[in-house]
Every structure is written in structure tokens, then in C-alpha cells.
Design a protein around this motif. Sequence first.
Motif, PDB file in Angstrom:
ATOM      1  N   LYS A  60      -3.049   8.007   3.847  1.00 58.27           N
ATOM      2  CA  LYS A  60      -3.588   9.045   4.722  1.00 58.27           C
ATOM      3  C   LYS A  60      -4.411   8.421   5.834  1.00 58.27           C
ATOM      4  CE  LYS A  60      -7.419   9.719   1.499  1.00 58.27           C
ATOM      5  NZ  LYS A  60      -8.078  10.663   0.560  1.00 58.27           N
ATOM      6  N   LEU A  61      -4.494   9.142   6.921  1.00 61.71           N
ATOM      7  CA  LEU A  61      -5.309   8.734   8.056  1.00 61.71           C
ATOM      8  C   LEU A  61      -6.501   9.675   8.159  1.00 61.71           C
ATOM      9  CD1 LEU A  61      -2.541   8.127  10.771  1.00 61.71           C
ATOM     10  CD2 LEU A  61      -3.261   6.630   8.913  1.00 61.71           C
ATOM     11  N   LEU A 100      -3.075   3.345   5.741  1.00 59.31           N
ATOM     12  CA  LEU A 100      -4.410   3.931   5.627  1.00 59.31           C
ATOM     13  C   LEU A 100      -5.189   3.730   6.919  1.00 59.31           C
ATOM     14  CD1 LEU A 100      -5.443   2.552   2.111  1.00 59.31           C
ATOM     15  CD2 LEU A 100      -4.600   4.847   2.609  1.00 59.31           C
ATOM     16  N   MET A 101      -6.032   4.696   7.242  1.00 56.16           N
ATOM     17  CA  MET A 101      -6.933   4.543   8.376  1.00 56.16           C
ATOM     18  C   MET A 101      -8.250   5.242   8.079  1.00 56.16           C
ATOM     19  SD  MET A 101      -6.444   5.248  12.459  1.00 56.16           S
ATOM     20  CE  MET A 101      -6.434   7.036  12.387  1.00 56.16           C
ATOM     21  N   LEU A 116     -15.006   4.130  15.854  1.00 59.04           N
ATOM     22  CA  LEU A 116     -14.241   2.916  15.568  1.00 59.04           C
ATOM     23  C   LEU A 116     -13.252   3.249  14.449  1.00 59.04           C
ATOM     24  CD1 LEU A 116     -13.809  -0.232  15.717  1.00 59.04           C
ATOM     25  CD2 LEU A 116     -15.541  -0.383  13.914  1.00 59.04           C
ATOM     26  N   PHE A 117     -11.969   2.948  14.685  1.00 61.14           N
ATOM     27  CA  PHE A 117     -10.921   3.205  13.701  1.00 61.14           C
ATOM     28  C   PHE A 117     -10.391   1.866  13.184  1.00 61.14           C
ATOM     29  CE2 PHE A 117     -11.067   6.684  16.641  1.00 61.14           C
ATOM     30  CZ  PHE A 117     -10.874   7.833  15.877  1.00 61.14           C
ATOM     31  N   ILE A 118     -10.290   1.731  11.865  1.00 63.03           N
ATOM     32  CA  ILE A 118      -9.694   0.546  11.244  1.00 63.03           C
ATOM     33  C   ILE A 118      -8.468   1.003  10.462  1.00 63.03           C
ATOM     34  CG2 ILE A 118     -10.028  -1.384   9.669  1.00 63.03           C
ATOM     35  CD1 ILE A 118     -12.994  -1.277  10.268  1.00 63.03           C
ATOM     36  N   GLN A 119      -7.339   0.460  10.830  1.00 60.44           N
ATOM     37  CA  GLN A 119      -6.062   0.904  10.289  1.00 60.44           C
ATOM     38  C   GLN A 119      -5.384  -0.254   9.550  1.00 60.44           C
ATOM     39  OE1 GLN A 119      -2.169   3.217  12.221  1.00 60.44           O
ATOM     40  NE2 GLN A 119      -3.934   2.709  13.450  1.00 60.44           N
ATOM     41  N   ASN A 120      -4.925   0.000   8.342  1.00 71.36           N
ATOM     42  CA  ASN A 120      -4.224  -1.000   7.546  1.00 71.36           C
ATOM     43  C   ASN A 120      -2.843  -0.486   7.166  1.00 71.36           C
ATOM     44  OD1 ASN A 120      -6.156  -3.333   6.903  1.00 71.36           O
ATOM     45  ND2 ASN A 120      -7.415  -1.534   6.452  1.00 71.36           N
ATOM     46  N   THR A 121      -1.815  -1.247   7.539  1.00 74.23           N
ATOM     47  CA  THR A 121      -0.449  -0.892   7.212  1.00 74.23           C
ATOM     48  C   THR A 121       0.144  -2.005   6.355  1.00 74.23           C
ATOM     49  OG1 THR A 121      -0.264   0.188   9.370  1.00 74.23           O
ATOM     50  CG2 THR A 121       1.769  -0.134   8.135  1.00 74.23           C
ATOM     51  N   ASP A 122       0.555  -1.638   5.151  1.00 76.53           N
ATOM     52  CA  ASP A 122       1.087  -2.610   4.197  1.00 76.53           C
ATOM     53  C   ASP A 122       2.613  -2.496   4.175  1.00 76.53           C
ATOM     54  OD1 ASP A 122       1.438  -4.408   2.210  1.00 76.53           O
ATOM     55  OD2 ASP A 122       0.495  -3.243   0.614  1.00 76.53           O
ATOM     56  N   TYR A 123       3.283  -3.509   4.720  1.00 74.47           N
ATOM     57  CA  TYR A 123       4.746  -3.530   4.736  1.00 74.47           C
ATOM     58  C   TYR A 123       5.276  -4.231   3.484  1.00 74.47           C
ATOM     59  CZ  TYR A 123       4.329  -2.123   9.616  1.00 74.47           C
ATOM     60  OH  TYR A 123       4.024  -1.442  10.765  1.00 74.47           O
ATOM     61  N   LYS A 124       6.436  -3.814   3.026  1.00 74.41           N
ATOM     62  CA  LYS A 124       6.990  -4.312   1.762  1.00 74.41           C
ATOM     63  C   LYS A 124       7.211  -5.819   1.765  1.00 74.41           C
ATOM     64  CE  LYS A 124       9.215   0.092   0.679  1.00 74.41           C
ATOM     65  NZ  LYS A 124      10.498   0.831   0.526  1.00 74.41           N
ATOM     66  N   ASP A 125       7.651  -6.371   2.874  1.00 74.92           N
ATOM     67  CA  ASP A 125       7.983  -7.802   2.930  1.00 74.92           C
ATOM     68  C   ASP A 125       6.870  -8.655   3.526  1.00 74.92           C
ATOM     69  OD1 ASP A 125      10.488  -7.233   1.866  1.00 74.92           O
ATOM     70  OD2 ASP A 125      11.350  -6.849   3.852  1.00 74.92           O
ATOM     71  N   ALA A 126       5.717  -8.051   3.838  1.00 76.36           N
ATOM     72  CA  ALA A 126       4.629  -8.795   4.486  1.00 76.36           C
ATOM     73  C   ALA A 126       3.709  -9.428   3.449  1.00 76.36           C
ATOM     74  CB  ALA A 126       3.832  -7.878   5.393  1.00 76.36           C
ATOM     75  N   ALA A 127       3.153 -10.585   3.790  1.00 76.87           N
ATOM     76  CA  ALA A 127       2.252 -11.291   2.876  1.00 76.87           C
ATOM     77  C   ALA A 127       0.928 -10.551   2.719  1.00 76.87           C
ATOM     78  CB  ALA A 127       2.005 -12.704   3.381  1.00 76.87           C
TER      79      ALA A 127
END
Length: 226
Positions: A60-61, A100-101, A116-127
Motif C-alpha cells: 500500500k501507498l 510500499l510508500m 517527504l515520501f520514501i518508496q520501496n519496490t521489491d522486484y522478484k529478481d532483484a537483490a
Amino acid sequence: MKKDFYRVGVCALLVGCLLMTGCFATKPEHQEQKTSATESVAEKVAEPITTAEKEVVGGKLQYPVVNTGNKTVSEAINADINAFIEKETQGERNDIRRHLMEYSTQFDGDNVVAFLFIQNTDYKDAARPLTKVDTLVYDKTTGKRKVLSDYVDITLDEVMQIANMEYYNVKGEKRDHAPQFTPSKLSTEFYPDKDGNVWIVFQRYELGPGFEGPSSVKIPASRVKK
């Protein structure tokens, strides 16, 4: 004659007692009404900033909803924030595990509010998750977004000189080393603080390695336009 004086004295005493009783009897009632009126006024005051959420892929954001007390201005600010949120969710990919944000109110003054917005995007193939920072600064009298040049005229070289003396993470915590990289251009992400300073925010990899996350440089109040 003495009896007449005695009767007059008794009557005066009774009248005085009645007057005093009347005064003290009405005072608590007056105080009760005053307290009740104060409470009803407090209940009508709306919160200036509340939090809303938008469900997205795997998360969610969170974002602010602003109430400046002026309907037109509030609608203009909230419309711009909504457009920002919509832009961040366009083209959501199927390989996202979690998105998430969170936001924080960095400054809320009489005429300006800054987020201030901090956004985290977790991709399946990313470390590791991709971290992105954004700022939104609004004029609370017009509803328009403010830009860095409204506060300070500064070059990237000048910013780097300041960063080499004082260097922070995005949350304003001082780092014990100087920046390791030099960005190709000056960031447009910024926010003012309550002490009159302006913080310029950089994405990760712009001033340091990715594992350090986003960075910020504090431009002292002495450099800020009055």
C-alpha cells in the motif's frame, strides 16, 4: 429605640446572606456553560493533515490529505498529491513482490507545508528493494507547488562543497564520511525545515553507493532567501 436598631440590623444581615447565596449559586452554572461551549468549538476543528492509503501490488501507498481551512486551496493541494500517487502506480509490473510508500511531514508552517515520501519496490529478481524518494512542497495560501529556486539559488558545485563538510542520510542523520559520488545534475527534490534550512534530497547512487540509500545535503538558513 434599641429594638428598632436590632430589627434593622437583622434585616440587613438576612438580605446580605441572600445576595451572597444567589451569587455563589449562579457561578458554577456559568462555569459549566463556558466549559461546554469550549468543548463544542474544539470538536469542530478539523485535523490539518490526515493519512490515506492506496492498495497496490503486494502492499500500500500512504499519502497525506491536507486541510488548510480554505476549501479551494485544500482541493488544489490534494488534487496534486493524488496525481502524484496515480503516476507512481501507473504501469505496475507483474514481477513486483511488494510495493510500499510512507510519508512524513517535514514542515508545516503558516504558509508552507512540505512532505517527504520514501518508496520501496521489491522486484522478484532483484537483490534488494528499489528505494526512491520524492518531496512535495506547497504554498498554503495558493495551493501551488513550490520549487527549489523559490528558496535558494545554488549550483551543484556549491552543494557538493557543503556536502563535503556535512553529509546526511535522507532522514537528516549525519554521516561520518563525505559523499563518494558526484551527481550529473542538481536534484530538484527538497524541503524546508522549522529552523529556516533547506534540505536537498538525492536518490541512492547519486552521492553514494546503493546500500547507503538516499542522501541529503543541508543548505544553511544563511543561504536561503528571506
